[in-house]
Design a protein around this motif. Structure first.
Motif, PDB file in Angstrom:
ATOM      1  N   ILE A  51       4.012 -13.461   5.291  1.00 30.47           N
ATOM      2  CA  ILE A  51       2.923 -14.118   4.562  1.00 30.47           C
ATOM      3  C   ILE A  51       1.618 -13.994   5.352  1.00 30.47           C
ATOM      4  CG2 ILE A  51       2.037 -16.348   3.750  1.00 30.47           C
ATOM      5  CD1 ILE A  51       4.975 -17.089   3.134  1.00 30.47           C
ATOM      6  N   GLY A  52       1.705 -14.161   6.667  1.00 27.82           N
ATOM      7  CA  GLY A  52       0.501 -14.016   7.489  1.00 27.82           C
ATOM      8  C   GLY A  52      -0.133 -12.650   7.323  1.00 27.82           C
ATOM      9  N   SER A  53       0.694 -11.610   7.304  1.00 28.22           N
ATOM     10  CA  SER A  53       0.144 -10.255   7.171  1.00 28.22           C
ATOM     11  C   SER A  53      -0.531 -10.054   5.829  1.00 28.22           C
ATOM     12  CB  SER A  53       1.256  -9.217   7.374  1.00 28.22           C
ATOM     13  OG  SER A  53       2.192  -9.251   6.309  1.00 28.22           O
ATOM     14  N   GLU A  54      -0.040 -10.719   4.779  1.00 30.99           N
ATOM     15  CA  GLU A  54      -0.662 -10.616   3.457  1.00 30.99           C
ATOM     16  C   GLU A  54      -2.060 -11.225   3.444  1.00 30.99           C
ATOM     17  OE1 GLU A  54       0.523  -8.946   0.775  1.00 30.99           O
ATOM     18  OE2 GLU A  54       2.063  -8.285   2.198  1.00 30.99           O
ATOM     19  N   PHE A  55      -2.315 -12.166   4.344  1.00 34.72           N
ATOM     20  CA  PHE A  55      -3.645 -12.772   4.461  1.00 34.72           C
ATOM     21  C   PHE A  55      -4.500 -12.070   5.524  1.00 34.72           C
ATOM     22  CE2 PHE A  55      -1.623 -16.089   2.057  1.00 34.72           C
ATOM     23  CZ  PHE A  55      -2.657 -16.708   1.365  1.00 34.72           C
ATOM     24  N   ASN A  56      -4.054 -10.874   5.948  1.00 39.73           N
ATOM     25  CA  ASN A  56      -4.770 -10.096   6.969  1.00 39.73           C
ATOM     26  C   ASN A  56      -4.819 -10.826   8.304  1.00 39.73           C
ATOM     27  OD1 ASN A  56      -6.061  -7.702   7.802  1.00 39.73           O
ATOM     28  ND2 ASN A  56      -8.083  -8.647   7.546  1.00 39.73           N
ATOM     29  N   TYR A  57      -3.744 -11.545   8.617  1.00 35.98           N
ATOM     30  CA  TYR A  57      -3.614 -12.197   9.920  1.00 35.98           C
ATOM     31  C   TYR A  57      -2.795 -11.296  10.841  1.00 35.98           C
ATOM     32  CZ  TYR A  57      -5.708 -16.629   8.564  1.00 35.98           C
ATOM     33  OH  TYR A  57      -6.597 -17.594   8.183  1.00 35.98           O
ATOM     34  N   TYR A  58      -3.311 -11.079  12.050  1.00 39.59           N
ATOM     35  CA  TYR A  58      -2.637 -10.243  13.031  1.00 39.59           C
ATOM     36  C   TYR A  58      -1.755 -11.125  13.913  1.00 39.59           C
ATOM     37  CZ  TYR A  58      -5.607  -6.246  11.856  1.00 39.59           C
ATOM     38  OH  TYR A  58      -6.227  -5.203  11.201  1.00 39.59           O
ATOM     39  N   THR A  59      -0.499 -10.733  14.063  1.00 42.38           N
ATOM     40  CA  THR A  59       0.427 -11.490  14.893  1.00 42.38           C
ATOM     41  C   THR A  59       0.250 -11.074  16.350  1.00 42.38           C
ATOM     42  OG1 THR A  59       2.022 -11.572  13.067  1.00 42.38           O
ATOM     43  CG2 THR A  59       2.841 -12.102  15.268  1.00 42.38           C
ATOM     44  N   LEU A  60      -0.279 -11.988  17.164  1.00 40.28           N
ATOM     45  CA  LEU A  60      -0.587 -11.688  18.551  1.00 40.28           C
ATOM     46  C   LEU A  60       0.546 -12.063  19.502  1.00 40.28           C
ATOM     47  CD1 LEU A  60      -4.258 -13.039  18.693  1.00 40.28           C
ATOM     48  CD2 LEU A  60      -3.475 -10.759  18.033  1.00 40.28           C
TER      49      LEU A  60
END
Length: 393
Positions: free
Chosen positions: A305-314
């Protein structure tokens, strides 16, 4: 042979398991495993057979609450540590329990569910939490850390992961009694807002802000996360500790949408939550008595879901064993104060919470559930630390 006896033999037939004994009201005795029993369970009456077949955990949990099941020798945690190792094999009829397992995710209902747990009373929680009033996984940097030291470690660790700088703005979604924001304001001079649905937590947090003379830096709000989108607020950093479990699977996208609406571009979002290996609707006993509507997200669905909101997993870190140790500390504190708790609540409630704390500790120990901290950036951010060295200085 009773149904209860048959079920015990079904789940615990290995010869190499920890030995224990079960004594039934009719005199039947089951000796499981080899050697002296580590604990002895008394079955003092009949367990609801229909319920036992539709939800093993709910039937056994209620039987313990009403003393149909009781411990004669040994500690409850030791028994649950073995029992919950078989949790995947327990019977659960989701269709028969649909009203319990799949509750409404409406704003009104979720507020009712959350406050039913967190508004039990600050006096109750203060008896077994530490001085910080932190009701989430601690971080034991050293084996001999006290619970208080470990909770301080946890907050310091989170603040380092957020890479805060003086003057930044920080939102805490599900802020509890406010300790994280208080430490962030004192150490980094950030300007923070904490939101919660619990009136008891809100009032206590406001009181603590005043006691610490932090009115210039911090604000407490009674607010649903769903209201963030229309708040016109903006933050450099967002943190949420132990709140996502109350959102519900149908609302994960809505949760991220509201976080996204208040987090500035290239901002950092730290999400700390209990996670499951796979997507699961939740345990019936926990949902009925402890966390109505609670659902444990899997790691993979939140990353997705984070990636769908253009969130990068750090960064992703498991703190499962830290939570098991945290819960054992709470369990010990609870038992130490059980006389005081018994003056506040009836015996059924007292046994229910004892079972809850011990069973959660056992679940983390068995790896049935996990605790993950995920650090996201909103969009690509090349200005953050490239290594983890800053976390350990």
């Amino acid at each position: 042979m009773s149904l209860e006896s048959m079920i015990i033999k079904k789940y615990f037939k290995q010869n190499d398991q920890t030995p224990f004994k079960v004594i039934f009201k009719d005199g039947e005795v089951l000796d499981m495993g080899e050697g002296d029993p580590k604990f002895v369970i008394n079955v003092n009456g009949n367990i609801d057979k229909k319920l036992l077949l539709s939800s093993t955990s709910l039937a056994l949990g209620e039987a313990y609450m009403d003393k149909t099941l009781d411990m004669e020798v040994g500690d409850l945690y030791d028994a649950l540590d073995i029992l919950l190792g078989k949790l995947d094999e327990f019977d659960v009829d989701e269709s028969a329990l649909s009203k319990l397992i799949f509750t409404s995710t409406s704003k009104k209902n979720q507020k009712k569910e959350v406050t039913s747990h967190y508004d039990i009373g600050n006096d109750f929680y203060s008896l077994w939490l530490d001085e910080t009033m932190s009701y989430s996984c601690a971080y034991f940097k050293n084996q001999d850390d006290t619970l208080y030291e470990a909770q301080k470690n946890k907050v310091e660790y989170i603040l380092k992961k957020l890479q805060l700088q003086e003057g930044m703005t920080l939102l805490d979604i599900g802020c509890g009694w406010g300790y994280l924001l208080i430490e962030a304001a004192k150490k980094y001079k950030i300007h923070g807002v904490g939101i919660t649905l619990s009136e008891q937590q809100y009032l206590k947090f406001k009181e603590r802000i005043k006691e610490e003379n932090l009115e210039e830096y911090l604000t407490a709000e009674l607010m649903d996360y769903r209201d963030l989108e229309k708040s016109n607020l903006k933050f450099d950093r967002v943190v949420s500790v132990g709140m996502l479990e109350h959102v519900g699977r149908d609302n994960y996208n809505l949760f991220f949408k509201n976080v996204d609406s208040v987090l500035k571009d290239q901002g950092v979002f730290l999400l700390h939550y209990i996670s499951g290996r796979k997507e699961h609707p939740g345990d019936p006993w926990i949902k009925k008595y402890i966390f109505p509507g609670g659902v444990i997200p899997s790691l993979r669905e939140i990353i997705d879901i984070g990636s769908e909101f253009n969130y990068y997993t750090l960064d992703v870190e498991s703190l499962r064993r830290h939570y098991q140790k945290t819960l054992l500390c709470w369990y010990s504190n609870y038992k130490d104060n059980i006389d005081k708790i018994s003056e506040m609540f009836d015996e059924k409630f007292v046994r229910m919470w004892e079972l809850y704390l011990a069973s959660c500790a056992a679940s983390f120990h068995n790896g049935m559930i996990d605790l993950h901290q995920i650090v996201f950036s909103k969009g690509n951010n090349n200005t953050l630390e490239m290594t983890r060295d800053h976390l350990y200085k």
